[in-house]
Design an enzyme around this catalytic site. Structure first.
Site, PDB file in Angstrom:
ATOM      1  CG  HIS A 188       6.597  -2.747  -0.301  1.00  0.00           C
ATOM      2  ND1 HIS A 188       5.936  -2.881   0.890  1.00  0.00           N
ATOM      3  CD2 HIS A 188       5.918  -1.797  -1.013  1.00  0.00           C
ATOM      4  CE1 HIS A 188       4.890  -2.057   0.918  1.00  0.00           C
ATOM      5  NE2 HIS A 188       4.862  -1.392  -0.211  1.00  0.00           N
TER       6      HIS A 188
ATOM      7  NE  ARG B 271      -1.039  -0.580   1.288  1.00  0.00           N
ATOM      8  CZ  ARG B 271      -0.005  -1.019   1.981  1.00  0.00           C
ATOM      9  NH1 ARG B 271       1.124  -1.341   1.356  1.00  0.00           N
ATOM     10  NH2 ARG B 271      -0.085  -1.171   3.283  1.00  0.00           N
TER      11      ARG B 271
ATOM     12  CG  ASP C  15       2.150  -1.856   9.652  1.00  0.00           C
ATOM     13  OD1 ASP C  15       2.217  -1.497   8.466  1.00  0.00           O
ATOM     14  OD2 ASP C  15       1.535  -1.235  10.522  1.00  0.00           O
TER      15      ASP C  15
ATOM     16  CD1 TRP D 130      -7.321  -6.770  -3.049  1.00  0.00           C
ATOM     17  CD2 TRP D 130      -6.089  -6.371  -4.871  1.00  0.00           C
ATOM     18  NE1 TRP D 130      -6.809  -7.979  -3.474  1.00  0.00           N
ATOM     19  CE2 TRP D 130      -6.051  -7.762  -4.597  1.00  0.00           C
ATOM     20  CE3 TRP D 130      -5.381  -5.880  -5.975  1.00  0.00           C
ATOM     21  CZ2 TRP D 130      -5.337  -8.661  -5.385  1.00  0.00           C
ATOM     22  CZ3 TRP D 130      -4.655  -6.777  -6.767  1.00  0.00           C
ATOM     23  CH2 TRP D 130      -4.644  -8.141  -6.462  1.00  0.00           C
TER      24      TRP D 130
ATOM     25  NE  ARG E  49       4.303   3.158   9.640  1.00  0.00           N
ATOM     26  CZ  ARG E  49       4.095   2.475  10.751  1.00  0.00           C
ATOM     27  NH1 ARG E  49       4.352   3.038  11.930  1.00  0.00           N
ATOM     28  NH2 ARG E  49       3.629   1.248  10.716  1.00  0.00           N
TER      29      ARG E  49
ATOM     30  CG  LEU F 240       7.822 -23.208   9.183  1.00  0.00           C
ATOM     31  CD1 LEU F 240       7.322 -23.085  10.625  1.00  0.00           C
ATOM     32  CD2 LEU F 240       8.717 -22.028   8.822  1.00  0.00           C
TER      33      LEU F 240
ATOM     34  NE  ARG G 297      -0.179  -3.461  12.877  1.00  0.00           N
ATOM     35  CZ  ARG G 297      -1.230  -3.256  12.097  1.00  0.00           C
ATOM     36  NH1 ARG G 297      -2.324  -3.961  12.293  1.00  0.00           N
ATOM     37  NH2 ARG G 297      -1.194  -2.362  11.144  1.00  0.00           N
TER      38      ARG G 297
ATOM     39  NE  ARG H 223      -4.709  -0.470  12.253  1.00  0.00           N
ATOM     40  CZ  ARG H 223      -4.036   0.681  12.256  1.00  0.00           C
ATOM     41  NH1 ARG H 223      -3.996   1.410  13.360  1.00  0.00           N
ATOM     42  NH2 ARG H 223      -3.400   1.095  11.179  1.00  0.00           N
TER      43      ARG H 223
ATOM     44  CB  SER I  53      -9.334  -7.934   1.581  1.00  0.00           C
ATOM     45  OG  SER I  53      -9.312  -9.309   1.842  1.00  0.00           O
TER      46      SER I  53
END
Length: 230
Positions: free
Chosen positions: A29, A63, A12, A61, A16, A123, A180, A186, A58
């Site tokens: 990204h 965005r 995440d 989508w 930002r 891996l 995270r 969360r 899920s």
């Protein structure tokens, strides 16, 4: 140092990170691809059994269409660029999620990449694309209900172990470390069944800035915890 067998990461903060630099979200990204390569390399070097990365949920989508298109294009490019190296390093790649929502061309490339790396013994890398924990559970329930209705399975035979075999990651051990980035605390509908007893590690570091030192902090935090299962 005790290491986890299976790590899950919610990557995440790309948007930002880009916004703080006055750049479009897509730049974040793209910048987020390098920490993906890093964490795969580090986990492989440490002989961690499995790594699951949350790339596209899920809910993503919803965005803006242009951002979704860019993300799908980046994913296609990454498959084309990275699969040969993953294969050379004996990484087995699987994509989990609702593939029916993906473009046919992307579905084909995913199938090719999975077939190429299927026999690898290093891996085990899972990338969650068009994935949600609730979707995973609902789809598993549908398959069990269909089996029961057809007579192939008795309702009394459905227990936790049988249910788990219908989930996307049925062949892997449950996650024992959940990371995270980006500052939110969360799980965001990621692997709801599989992380039931995972140790949770949250960091304010945005994903494009996540490096080997940050990963080491998470691993050290995990090693210092007393695991409890109840």
């Amino acid at each position: 140092m005790a290491l986890p067998h299976h790590i899950a990461i919610v990557m995440d903060g790309n948007g930002r990170w880009a916004g703080a630099r006055g750049e479009p979200r897509t730049a974040g990204h793209r910048a987020g691809l390098e920490p993906v390569r890093m964490v795969i390399r580090e986990c492989a070097a440490l002989r961690i059994d499995a790594l699951t990365l949350f790339a596209f949920s899920s809910e993503n989508w919803r965005r803006p269409e242009a951002e979704v298109a860019t993300l799908m294009s980046l994913f296609m490019d990454a498959l084309d660029r990275e699969v040969a190296e993953l294969h050379a390093n004996r990484v087995r790649l699987r994509i989990i999620g609702n593939r029916q929502r993906l473009a046919v061309r992307l579905q084909t490339r995913i199938a090719e990449a999975e077939a190429l790396t299927a026999a690898n013994d290093g891996l085990r890398l899972q990338v969650a694309v068009s994935y949600g924990g609730r979707w995973d559970v609902v789809e598993a329930a549908k398959r069990l209900a269909a089996a029961a209705a057809s007579g192939a399975l008795r309702a009394g035979d459905i227990d936790e172990e049988r249910f788990a075999r219908e989930l996307q990651l049925h062949a892997l051990p449950d996650h024992d470390l959940f990371i995270r980035t980006g500052g939110d605390h969360r799980v965001s509908n990621f692997l709801l069944w599989n992380i039931a007893y995972a140790e949770l590690f949250f960091t304010d570091v945005l994903w494009p800035d996540f490096n080997a030192a940050e990963l080491q902090l998470a691993l050290e935090d995990f090693a210092g915890r007393e695991r409890r299962f109840g």
